[in-house]
Design an enzyme around this catalytic site. Structure first.
Site, PDB file in Angstrom:
ATOM      1  N   SER A  14       0.837  -1.207   0.000  1.00  0.00           N
ATOM      2  CA  SER A  14       0.000   0.000   0.000  1.00  0.00           C
ATOM      3  C   SER A  14       0.866   1.249   0.000  1.00  0.00           C
ATOM      4  O   SER A  14       2.078   1.194   0.251  1.00  0.00           O
ATOM      5  CB  SER A  14      -0.930   0.017   1.229  1.00  0.00           C
ATOM      6  N   SER A 135      10.041  10.867   7.625  1.00  0.00           N
ATOM      7  CA  SER A 135       8.892  11.758   7.593  1.00  0.00           C
ATOM      8  C   SER A 135       9.352  13.164   7.944  1.00  0.00           C
ATOM      9  O   SER A 135      10.358  13.338   8.645  1.00  0.00           O
ATOM     10  CB  SER A 135       7.839  11.293   8.606  1.00  0.00           C
ATOM     11  N   TYR A 148       5.328   8.606  17.192  1.00  0.00           N
ATOM     12  CA  TYR A 148       5.637   8.534  15.756  1.00  0.00           C
ATOM     13  C   TYR A 148       6.804   9.448  15.408  1.00  0.00           C
ATOM     14  O   TYR A 148       7.747   9.035  14.711  1.00  0.00           O
ATOM     15  CB  TYR A 148       4.399   8.916  14.949  1.00  0.00           C
ATOM     16  N   LYS A 152      10.682   8.549  13.812  1.00  0.00           N
ATOM     17  CA  LYS A 152      11.236   9.098  12.574  1.00  0.00           C
ATOM     18  C   LYS A 152      12.503   9.905  12.836  1.00  0.00           C
ATOM     19  O   LYS A 152      13.404   9.947  11.988  1.00  0.00           O
ATOM     20  CB  LYS A 152      10.177   9.943  11.852  1.00  0.00           C
ATOM     21  N   THR A 183      -2.265   7.445   2.662  1.00  0.00           N
ATOM     22  CA  THR A 183      -2.033   6.028   2.907  1.00  0.00           C
ATOM     23  C   THR A 183      -3.026   5.531   3.957  1.00  0.00           C
ATOM     24  O   THR A 183      -3.642   6.339   4.666  1.00  0.00           O
ATOM     25  CB  THR A 183      -0.605   5.788   3.436  1.00  0.00           C
TER      26      THR A 183
END
Length: 252
Positions: A14, A135, A148, A152, A183
């Site tokens: 994906s 990211s 998160y 990153k 996404t």
């Protein structure tokens, strides 16, 4: 253009990973790793001669160990590793469960360390490349994305360190920092992300930008968008970012 290579891509079913597979499979052998067996089967039908699929949950190191062995039995020559897979959490830090933190770091960080270590010698032999998908949140830390963003930041530091450590070997090591991309992972966090008015890119456009930048030898790949201004502000005037983002936090 990348041609005639054996390329490992994680998170291949994906988003950015899927687009990278579809583009690169035209001229390369793709070793696609994902956790959804049905989606991997669908993926293989795109180009059965050049897409080879491997089922694994990246948070399970024992499963990864088996996948590494299967790949090395079938392919003695590895040219590139795209560490693309990742998951996200968007909530207050105190509302985040320890199991969620563990799962995210195993998927986003530890699997990258593990797979890079497993294939690094092969990539050095082939004078190949490693591409780590991070990211913009790895440069500009967002409230409510503390776990998160931390993952990153870790990938960015790892990539820069690894590049400097192995520069003498001739391998190329890239760090990619997309902004928000359409996404399944983003959809799960949009209830929080909407408060920050994120600009959202299509996965195909991101994948094409990554491959274009690799071809041009750009080792730190950022979007050519207004976010570049924010990166400058973050570096030299971080308190302005603090104030701006704090105003947008939903008081929940």
């Amino acid at each position: 253009m990348i041609q005639g290579k054996n390329i490992i891509i994680t998170g291949a079913t994906s988003g950015i990973g899927l687009e990278l597979v579809q583009i690169l499979a035209q001229h390369n052998n793709i070793l696609a790793i994902g956790r959804d067996e049905k989606k991997l089967a669908d993926l293989k039908r795109i180009n059965s001669d050049h897409i080879h699929t491997f089922v694994a949950d990246l948070s399970d190191i024992s499963a990864l160990d088996m996948i590494v062995k299967k790949i090395l039995i079938k392919f003695n020559h590895i040219d590139a590793l795209f560490n693309n897979a990742g998951i996200s959490i968007a909530k207050k830090f105190l509302d985040t469960e320890q199991d969620e933190i563990n799962h995210l770091f195993k998927t986003n960080v530890l699997s990258v360390f593990y797979l890079t270590r497993a294939f690094l010698e092969k990539i050095i032999e082939s004078k190949g490349m490693i591409v780590n998908i991070g990211s913009l949140f790895g440069d500009i830390a967002h409230p409510l994305f503390s776990i998160y963003s931390s993952s990153k930041f870790a990938i960015k530091g790892f990539t820069d360190s690894l590049r400097r450590e192995y520069l003498h070997t001739g391998i190329k090591i890239f760090y990619v920092a997309p902004r928000a991309t359409k996404t399944p992972g983003l959809e799960k966090t949009m209830n929080i992300g909407k408060y920050f008015k994120m600009n959202i890119d299509e996965p195909r456009a991101v994948a094409e930008h990554i491959l274009y930048s690799i071809d041009k030898g750009i080792y730190r790949i950022y979007p050519k968008t207004i976010e570049r201004i924010f990166l400058f502000v973050q570096k030299f005037f971080p308190s302005l970012i603090d104030e701006n983002l704090n105003k947008r936090i939903p008081r929940i």
